[in-house]
Design an enzyme around this catalytic site. Structure first.
Site, PDB file in Angstrom:
ATOM      1  N   HIS A 199       0.833  -1.208   0.000  1.00  0.00           N
ATOM      2  CA  HIS A 199       0.000   0.000   0.000  1.00  0.00           C
ATOM      3  C   HIS A 199       0.867   1.258   0.000  1.00  0.00           C
ATOM      4  O   HIS A 199       1.294   1.755   1.044  1.00  0.00           O
ATOM      5  CB  HIS A 199      -0.919  -0.006   1.233  1.00  0.00           C
ATOM      6  N   HIS A 202       3.248  14.134   0.963  1.00  0.00           N
ATOM      7  CA  HIS A 202       2.647  15.434   0.648  1.00  0.00           C
ATOM      8  C   HIS A 202       3.675  16.539   0.848  1.00  0.00           C
ATOM      9  O   HIS A 202       4.511  16.460   1.748  1.00  0.00           O
ATOM     10  CB  HIS A 202       1.440  15.724   1.555  1.00  0.00           C
ATOM     11  N   ASN A 210      -4.651   6.462  -7.230  1.00  0.00           N
ATOM     12  CA  ASN A 210      -5.122   7.857  -7.203  1.00  0.00           C
ATOM     13  C   ASN A 210      -4.053   8.857  -7.656  1.00  0.00           C
ATOM     14  O   ASN A 210      -3.750   9.833  -6.980  1.00  0.00           O
ATOM     15  CB  ASN A 210      -5.657   8.227  -5.808  1.00  0.00           C
ATOM     16  N   ASP A 220       0.989   2.449   3.865  1.00  0.00           N
ATOM     17  CA  ASP A 220       0.146   3.554   3.388  1.00  0.00           C
ATOM     18  C   ASP A 220       0.989   4.832   3.221  1.00  0.00           C
ATOM     19  O   ASP A 220       0.578   5.928   3.597  1.00  0.00           O
ATOM     20  CB  ASP A 220      -1.070   3.807   4.293  1.00  0.00           C
TER      21      ASP A 220
END
Ligand SMILES: [Zn+2]
Length: 428
Positions: free
Chosen positions: A60, A309, A94, A305
């Site tokens: 992930h 950013h 995404n 995960d």
């Protein structure tokens, strides 16, 4: 291709039930033998006192390429991966454009091959543009290299679409991975709903917003007789639901991210946006339930995960900050706390990041079997170091563990027989 001997480490290969001090001989990019090495090899790594295990699989990861390369790209993500002992990773759809048609998947795989540090396996989008309404051409995406399907970043919210995805999954034998979040309950929330969200005066995301979607999905997975996997499970209720589904014999599995078993919602006090992710950090009760799920095998996989950013997306106040933290480089040391705490034995812990995800995704990786591609992680389980966000190989700095002492450090990573990471540096 050179030969390489990894000498005298504690070799743990969960897929083969192996846990013994031995030498690992690598030749022609593959594991040639495990035992007592003799004869001449071109290179040697002294692994005494260290653990030698298969290269980790992180199922992930958000790589941000294509579309948001200032946050991460396939090259920087691959560097972060091998620095964390990861030699195979699955990237979520995404991106911009989405991983919803074959051409984009092929591009990602090709780019990862050019970088050559870490295998990248795309997770195909379930729905076009991740809007949850219309299924992608799933078989075509499988032919292009998709190893599973998800709309991660978003939930597969539409029950009819989820049902159809699970029916295809059942027919063609792949896995559907759910980011379980009922947006009608969590929309507008930024941290766990409860005492802390009230104290900080921000909107919360209730735990039932995770549980109700998993509950629906389990019914649909039963109907379709499909393989269904819960991503980043975070609530006590969700762990209970998965446990009961497994007891019923359903093909339901789950993964946990290190932050959900290591941290609680207390981290966001002080409006700390580096502790903001989705699903959010929960209560101590939830954290202990995730640990219990790992202990009893309800949760069989640990995945980071990894969600890079830029500062600009994080330093804009807790409510508007982006969700997610980087995790590739901290996954192993944080997870080692489970072994130190007696939750899992070292082989069982390593299985959650090697053989277990490999078997869920049918990946030809995660083992040191003779003849297997030589992907190896060598780590010192006891070495202490301080995580410095500015020293990460990832392009992004959004970690809640900045300045904290970690125990356990990846010292060497071997990818396909090549020594790609060693002594804190990328070697190729
Ligand atoms: Zn997610």
């Amino acid at each position: 291709m050179t030969t390489l001997l990894i000498k005298g480490g504690r070799v743990i290969d969960p897929a083969n039930g192996l846990d013994e001090v031995a030498d690992v001989l690598i030749a022609e990019g593959r594991v040639a033998a495990i035992g007592s090495g003799k004869g001449k090899t071109e290179a040697e790594i002294d692994a005494s006192g260290m653990i030698v295990c298969p290269g980790l699989i992180d199922m992930h990861v958000h790589l941000r390429e294509p579309g948001q390369e200032w946050k991460e790209d396939i090259e920087s993500g691959s560097r972060a991966a091998v620095a964390g002992g990861v030699t195979s990773m699955c990237c979520m759809p995404n991106t911009q454009p989405r991983l919803d048609h074959a051409g984009v998947l092929r591009q990602v795989i090709e780019r990862a091959r050019q970088v050559g540090l870490c295998d990248v396996h795309p997770i195909g989008a379930v729905s076009r543009n991740l809007d949850g309404k219309e299924l992608t051409e799933m078989r075509e995406l499988v032919r292009a290299g998709a190893v599973a399907f998800s709309d991660d970043g978003r939930p597969i919210w539409h029950s009819g679409v989820m049902r159809k995805a699970l029916e295809y999954a059942s027919t063609f034998g792949f896995l559907v991975i759910q980011h379980a979040e009922d947006l009608q309950l969590t929309g507008g929330g930024c941290i766990n709903e409860g005492r802390i969200s009230t104290q900080l005066g921000v909107n919360g995301m209730p735990d039932v917003g995770e549980d109700d979607m998993i509950s629906r999905d389990i019914m649909l997975a039963k109907l379709a007789d499909a393989n269904y996997h819960v991503a980043h499970i975070s609530t006590r209720g969700a762990v209970d639901l998965v446990r009961r589904a497994q007891a019923e014999g359903l093909k339901v599995t789950a993964e946990a991210a290190p932050h959900h078993f290591a941290l609680t919602e207390e981290e966001v006090l002080g409006y700390n946006a580096d502790a903001k992710m989705s699903p959010p950090l929960r209560t101590e009760e939830d954290r202990l339930a995730v640990i219990e799920g790992l202990r009893d095998g309800t949760i069989s996989v640990i995945a980071s995960d990894h969600a890079p950013h830029h500062e600009d997306d994080k330093r804009c106040g807790l409510s508007c900050a982006a969700f997610g933290i980087v995790g590739l480089e901290s996954m192993l040391p944080v997870s080692l706390d489970l072994e130190r705490g007696g939750v899992l034995g070292m082989p069982e812990l390593i299985a959650t990041m090697t053989s277990n995800p490999a078997s869920l995704l049918k990946l030809d990786a995660g083992t040191l079997s003779e003849g297997a591609v030589a992907d190896v992680c060598i780590f010192n389980p006891d070495e202490k170091w301080t995580l410095d966000r500015n020293a990460l190989f990832s392009k992004s700095r959004n970690t809640p563990w900045h300045g904290r002492e970690m125990t356990g450090r990846v010292l060497h990573t071997i990818k396909g027989g090549r020594h790609v990471f060693g002594k804190g540096e990328i070697l190729v």
